[in-house]
Design a protein around this motif. Structure first.
Motif, mmCIF file in Angstrom:
data_model
loop_
_atom_site.group_PDB
_atom_site.id
_atom_site.type_symbol
_atom_site.label_atom_id
_atom_site.label_comp_id
_atom_site.label_asym_id
_atom_site.label_seq_id
_atom_site.Cartn_x
_atom_site.Cartn_y
_atom_site.Cartn_z
ATOM 1 N N TYR A 1 0.361 5.460 -0.231
ATOM 2 C CA TYR A 1 -0.652 6.322 -0.195
ATOM 3 C C TYR A 1 0.382 7.649 -0.305
ATOM 4 C CZ TYR A 1 -3.835 3.105 1.918
ATOM 5 O OH TYR A 1 -4.470 1.925 2.191
ATOM 6 N N GLU B 1 -8.060 -1.947 2.796
ATOM 7 C CA GLU B 1 -7.736 -0.861 3.593
ATOM 8 C C GLU B 1 -8.478 0.330 3.167
ATOM 9 O OE1 GLU B 1 -4.091 -0.701 5.372
ATOM 10 O OE2 GLU B 1 -3.910 -3.056 5.835
ATOM 11 N N CYS B 2 -9.655 0.369 2.444
ATOM 12 C CA CYS B 2 -10.259 1.492 2.117
ATOM 13 C C CYS B 2 -11.730 1.308 2.454
ATOM 14 C CB CYS B 2 -10.196 1.488 0.560
ATOM 15 S SG CYS B 2 -10.750 0.268 -0.376
ATOM 16 N N THR B 3 -12.590 2.351 1.717
ATOM 17 C CA THR B 3 -14.000 2.405 2.169
ATOM 18 C C THR B 3 -14.729 1.619 1.182
ATOM 19 O OG1 THR B 3 -14.286 4.293 0.914
ATOM 20 C CG2 THR B 3 -13.768 4.698 3.403
ATOM 21 N N ARG C 1 -4.960 -3.264 -7.587
ATOM 22 C CA ARG C 1 -6.129 -3.584 -6.959
ATOM 23 C C ARG C 1 -7.554 -3.668 -7.863
ATOM 24 N NH1 ARG C 1 -6.173 0.076 -1.339
ATOM 25 N NH2 ARG C 1 -4.500 -1.012 -0.364
ATOM 26 N N VAL D 1 -13.102 -4.292 1.815
ATOM 27 C CA VAL D 1 -12.962 -3.322 2.695
ATOM 28 C C VAL D 1 -11.717 -3.533 3.426
ATOM 29 C CG1 VAL D 1 -13.676 -1.520 4.176
ATOM 30 C CG2 VAL D 1 -15.152 -2.181 2.457
ATOM 31 N N SER D 2 -11.755 -4.645 4.195
ATOM 32 C CA SER D 2 -10.726 -4.634 5.031
ATOM 33 C C SER D 2 -9.498 -5.223 4.577
ATOM 34 C CB SER D 2 -10.798 -5.778 6.190
ATOM 35 O OG SER D 2 -11.244 -6.960 5.520
ATOM 36 N N LYS D 3 -9.478 -5.980 3.238
ATOM 37 C CA LYS D 3 -8.156 -6.450 2.551
ATOM 38 C C LYS D 3 -7.569 -5.353 1.803
ATOM 39 C CE LYS D 3 -6.846 -9.836 -0.881
ATOM 40 N NZ LYS D 3 -6.032 -10.942 0.292
ATOM 41 N N ILE E 1 0.981 -1.265 -0.136
ATOM 42 C CA ILE E 1 0.165 0.103 -0.002
ATOM 43 C C ILE E 1 0.949 1.204 -0.014
ATOM 44 C CG2 ILE E 1 -1.824 1.341 1.138
ATOM 45 C CD1 ILE E 1 -2.494 -1.555 2.515
#
Length: 81
Positions: free
Chosen positions: A6, A47-49, A23, A43-45, A4
């Motif tokens: 950012y 790490e976003c909404t 992704r 969402v958890s995999k 990830i």
């Protein structure tokens, strides 16, 4: 495995293009396999909404993939023409 990356700008967090592309590829793969029943599954995999996942599905549709949600099967499907 996802790495990830950012980008932080003006108190907002953005995903870089490489991460987003990875992704999208993974999202398309699990839709092709019939394994995505809800954006909330990722969402958890990722790490976003959930909203980000829905935007990604929209991006795949704009790229020409015919992705539909089947209420009968309760999952997203890729329609092959």
């Amino acid at each position: 495995m996802f790495y990830i990356y950012y980008i932080y700008r003006n108190d907002k967090v953005y995903m870089d293009f490489f991460t987003y592309s990875q992704r999208l590829d993974y999202l398309l793969e699990i839709i092709q396999k019939g394994q995505l029943s809800s954006p909330n599954d990722l969402v958890s995999k990722f790490e976003c909404t959930e909203r980000t996942i829905r935007k990604m599905i929209g991006d795949l549709r704009r790229k020409g993939y015919l992705i539909k949600y089947s209420r009968k099967e309760l999952r997203y499907t890729l329609i092959n023409i």
